[in-house]
Design an enzyme around this catalytic site. Structure first.
Site, short mmCIF file in Angstrom:
data_model
loop_
_atom_site.label_atom_id
_atom_site.label_comp_id
_atom_site.label_asym_id
_atom_site.label_seq_id
_atom_site.Cartn_x
_atom_site.Cartn_y
_atom_site.Cartn_z
N GLY A 316 0.83 -1.21 0.00
CA GLY A 316 0.00 0.00 0.00
C GLY A 316 0.86 1.25 0.00
N TRP A 319 2.36 1.63 -3.43
CA TRP A 319 1.35 2.05 -4.39
C TRP A 319 1.27 3.58 -4.46
CZ3 TRP A 319 -3.09 4.94 -3.53
CH2 TRP A 319 -3.94 5.07 -4.63
N HIS A 320 1.50 4.23 -3.31
CA HIS A 320 1.37 5.69 -3.31
C HIS A 320 2.47 6.37 -4.12
CE1 HIS A 320 -1.48 5.06 -0.01
NE2 HIS A 320 -1.94 6.24 -0.32
N GLY A 321 3.58 5.70 -4.32
CA GLY A 321 4.62 6.33 -5.12
C GLY A 321 5.90 5.55 -5.09
N PHE A 467 -0.60 10.50 -7.03
CA PHE A 467 -0.50 9.06 -6.81
C PHE A 467 -1.12 8.29 -7.97
CE2 PHE A 467 -0.96 10.69 -2.29
CZ PHE A 467 0.39 10.87 -2.18
#
Lengths: 467, 384
Positions: A316, A319-321, A467
């Site tokens: 997770g 996933w944001h960056g 994102f």
């Protein structure tokens, strides 16, 4: 295009609503698709081809997944999910991978790989997740394929959630694309949600941005810089993203679609576990459904469950960056989730009192957000030094300049909304009916003030657009 | 949309729709109505805006511009800039902000007692030292060139309002920067043999008793302009003691309100004084030469001093006060929005300048432009 802009409010939205209202019911998905593609092209015309490619590729593969069985079905699913993840990996993580590899090669005295920096298309993470959920839901049999590629394209590109979520599973919307109702009550509810969201974004999130930026660009933030910046960022991020989610849910309701909630008073959570059940709910749900459960969930004992939890939060974060700061942020949260679980199992103590639990959770959240907000791990380290008071105490001049009475008032108002609204919702009898009604009516002038404020403020994109 | 729909399974009759709309609770009905009326009213405004010719916000239409998104961005800028009633919206918002929290705008910071300051004057500039050096080098080159042509250059840096009126800043002091742009730049010029006049010291001294800047404007007021003019005149006289003499008289108009440019930057130019920081009041002074012997002397009618400045050179009767303090005519070619070299470059290219250069060229430039990166044109030499 962003929702909090005149071009959206005064040009796109009315034209889209007119087109939508004039379109016969059977063709409304086409109107949604075309409108959404225009919405997307406004922000990133060059990336439109990628969005269309994902739609066509996923739809075709989805047809194969649905039509086949056994090993072939699994193979098609793997191809579809793999193809989407490959796109996500290339556009989102290739720079990070090459950069990290080159750092190692540099340390070993080897020449770096030559690499052309890849630009991340807006909203890619969101629509790739939508596409993956479609394929997995078809494979699991929890969703029927859409009537045609138009319906599917409309689901993936649906402009209320296209560029910043919420992340929706296909089976949550599939039925609504086949049939949905349009009622005054839904439209009114959607209007109210949109107004709440825009007001949050413009009046409570945006004014804090310059102060947060100053605190987080200071080379050596002082204790006051670091604490003020981090608390302000915690408020800014909430009102920015929750505001966007309110607007997305509101716009969808105006089109007859009901999205699930994405924020459930997360800052009143009394544990990190509860926090993650209430913050960015759609991402948490997606990760649970499509990562945690496939990893084995909690079916293989405590140790494996804890490992799965930790891995899911790390994914997770990633996933944001494509930045180690996000990875560490994910691990930070994963570690606390595991710790809470272990302590609960081991000691089974009753939950702590609210007055202690909420500040404790917020402290963990705020400290974690330092990683989330910082440009690099090294800079996050500098902010942590600031938080610990190792860079001096008082505000540095460039931050102090931006600490205005207005911003302090916005922070206070933000805290009042975050904690006051849930308290009043739980105990509505505390307010006289006349006061409640006045509060409900006050939303409209507040919204109009937010719309007027757009004229007086500089461009402020949504934080989750990155994102 | 609230219009009746005919999805495959749902049909809502118009009469039922109306009844359902009327049955909504008041706040929900008002919200729905607002979100129907606002975008559609806004659509009309947007169309008006997009049809308004605006050379400052052109919308490029080409395959390349469309593909890069530039067309859409430009269209958005055009729409925002020309939206009917935009100034009124800004006024309403910033009035509310000022009244509720004494907040300024993105460009303006509020000080004590209704004083307004340009926020850019207070910003930190990490590469300031390098930019100051680049500008000083540029000026030194010009100085050499002018000297060869018999012209003495005098640089007059108009100090930041926040520096002179620091006592009126929020907190009563400048931010604790470790650098002092004004002093640093003076030292750089001195080190390169360029004449400069220190306007800051006399203005700071004078500001202890009477304000040298307008409360609601970025510029010096008439008192400040006079202080600066006297210092400038003294420096000119030291460089050219034998300038042709002229006599000047100064008249003052009746006192009248003078809303400053910072009120405009806050969008409060049309807001009543009671609801905003009150406008300054000023008896506008005008200085004229007695008779018509403007600069008559060795060079005939041409003044031997040229003032190339910015809006400061055009405000507070600085030009007039300079002539009066000097006792000699000064030709003023200052320009609005001249930034760093915007008035100097055209003056140097002017054939009249080439044919009969002045003895002293006073170049007034505001301190707040010095720490910024050079503009594209400033990478070229100043002299043609």
């Amino acid at each position: 295009m962003v929702f909090s802009s005149y071009v959206f409010l005064l040009l796109f939205l009315p034209l889209f609503l007119i087109a939508y209202a004039l379109t016969p019911a059977r063709a409304r998905s086409l109107t949604i698709l075309l409108g959404s593609l225009l919405f997307y092209a406004w922000a990133a015309p060059a990336a439109l081809g990628l969005l269309v490619t994902v739609i066509v590729f996923t739809y075709l593969i989805g047809g194969r997944v649905f039509a086949s069985a056994g090993r072939a079905r699994w193979t098609w699913l793997t191809l579809g999910v793999g193809g989407n993840l490959a796109l996500l990996g290339y556009f989102k993580y290739a720079n990070m991978a090459v950069g990290s590899t080159n750092a190692i090669r540099d340390a070993l005295g080897l020449d770096p790989f030559l690499w052309q920096h890849v630009l991340l298309p807006v909203g890619l993470s969101f629509y790739i997740f939508h596409a993956i959920s479609y394929l997995v839901d078809l494979h699991r049999g929890s969703a029927q394929p859409p009537r045609n590629i138009i319906d599917f394209g409309a689901f993936v590109s649906l402009f209320p959630h296209l560029v910043a979520g919420p992340i929706l599973r296909f089976n949550q919307l599939a039925d609504q694309f086949r049939e949905r109702t349009h009622t005054p009550a839904k439209f009114a509810e959607g209007a109210q949600r949109f107004m709440i969201g825009l007001s949050m974004k413009v009046l409570l999130a945006d004014p804090l941005a310059p102060m947060v930026n100053a605190a987080y660009t200071a080379a050596q933030p002082s204790a006051a810089d670091a604490w003020l910046g981090s608390v302000a960022y915690t408020l800014q991020l909430f009102f920015d993203f929750a505001g966007y989610s309110h607007m997305a849910i509101g716009l969808a309701l105006m089109l007859g679609l009901r999205f699930p909630e994405n924020f459930l008073d997360p800052y009143t959570a009394t544990s990190i576990t509860a926090f993650w059940q209430r913050w960015h709910v759609s991402l948490g749900t997606f990760l649970r459904e499509y990562v945690y459960i496939p990893l084995g969930g909690n079916r293989h004992g405590l140790a494996r469950t804890n490992l799965n939890l930790f891995l899911v939060m790390t994914v997770g974060g990633l996933w944001h960056g494509a930045n180690w700061t996000f990875v560490l942020w994910g691990m930070w949260n994963g570690a606390f989730l595991v710790l809470e679980r272990v302590l609960k199992k081991k000691f089974g103590r009753p939950p702590p009192p609210v007055w202690y639990a909420i500040p404790k959770v917020m402290l963990i959240v705020i400290l974690g957000r330092v990683l989330f907000r910082s440009e690099s791990v090294a800079h996050a380290g500098e902010v942590y030094r600031g938080l610990a008071g190792l860079n001096g105490g008082p505000l540095t001049p460039d931050v102090a300049l931006l600490v205005t009475p207005e911003r302090l008032a916005v922070m206070l108002a933000g805290v009042a909304v975050i904690y006051g609204v849930p308290a009043l919702r739980a105990r509505p009898h505390l307010l006289r009916p006349a006061v409640s009604a006045a509060g409900a009516y006050a939303l409209v002038p507040l919204f109009l003030f937010a719309v007027a404020t757009l004229a007086a403020q500089q461009y402020a994109p949504f934080l989750y657009f990155q994102f | 949309m609230t219009t009746p729909t005919t999805t495959p399974t749902t049909t809502v009759r118009v009469s039922g729709l109306r009844a359902a709309a009327l049955a909504l609770p008041g706040p929900a009905r008002l919200a729905a109505l607002t979100l129907l009326l606002l975008p559609f009213g806004g659509l009309i405004a947007a169309v008006v805006s997009l049809r308004t010719p605006d050379p400052h916000h052109p919308v490029p239409v080409s395959a390349r511009a469309l593909g890069s998104g530039e067309t859409f961005k430009a269209l958005e800028r055009h729409l925002d800039a020309n939206l009917p009633g935009r100034d009124a919206l800004i006024g309403v918002v910033n009035t509310a902000r000022y009244l509720t929290t004494r907040g300024g705008s993105d460009e303006v910071t509020l000080g004590e007692g209704g004083w307004l300051f340009l926020r850019s004057e207070l910003a930190a500039h990490p590469r300031q030292a390098a930019h100051l050096r680049e500008r000083a080098d540029l000026i030194a080159d010009l100085n050499r060139d002018l000297k060869a042509r018999g012209v003495t250059l005098l640089v007059a840096v108009s100090p930041n309002k926040s520096r002179v009126q620091a006592a009126q800043l929020p907190g009563g002091a400048l931010p604790g920067w470790t650098t002092n742009t004004y002093a640093d730049f003076q030292a750089l010029l001195r080190g390169r043999g360029v004449h400069s006049v220190d306007l800051l010291t006399p203005m700071q001294r004078a500001a202890r008793t009477r304000a040298q800047y307008y409360r609601t404007d970025t510029h010096w007021n008439q008192l400040g302009a006079r202080t600066a003019a006297q210092a400038t005149a003294q420096a000119i006289r030291a460089l050219a003691p034998d300038l042709p003499a002229s006599t000047f008289t100064t008249d003052a108009a009746p006192a009248a309100p003078r809303p400053g440019d910072l009120l405009n930057l806050m969008g409060l130019q049309h807001t009543p004084d009671a609801l905003r920081p009150p406008a300054d009041t000023e008896a506008t002074e005008t200085t004229v030469a007695e008779g018509s012997d403007l600069g008559g002397g060795l060079l005939g009618d041409a003044p031997q001093v040229l003032l190339a400045g910015t809006s400061y050179g055009l405000r507070g009767n600085y030009h007039g006060a300079l002539q009066q303090a000097l006792g000699s005519a000064v030709l003023n070619v200052s320009r609005e929005g001249a930034d760093f070299s915007g008035s100097l470059r055209p003056a140097l290219r002017d054939p009249a300048f080439q044919a009969a250069p002045p003895r002293v060229l006073v170049w007034e430039l505001p301190e707040r432009f010095l720490p910024l990166p050079l503009d594209e044109e400033d990478h070229a030499p100043l002299a043609p």
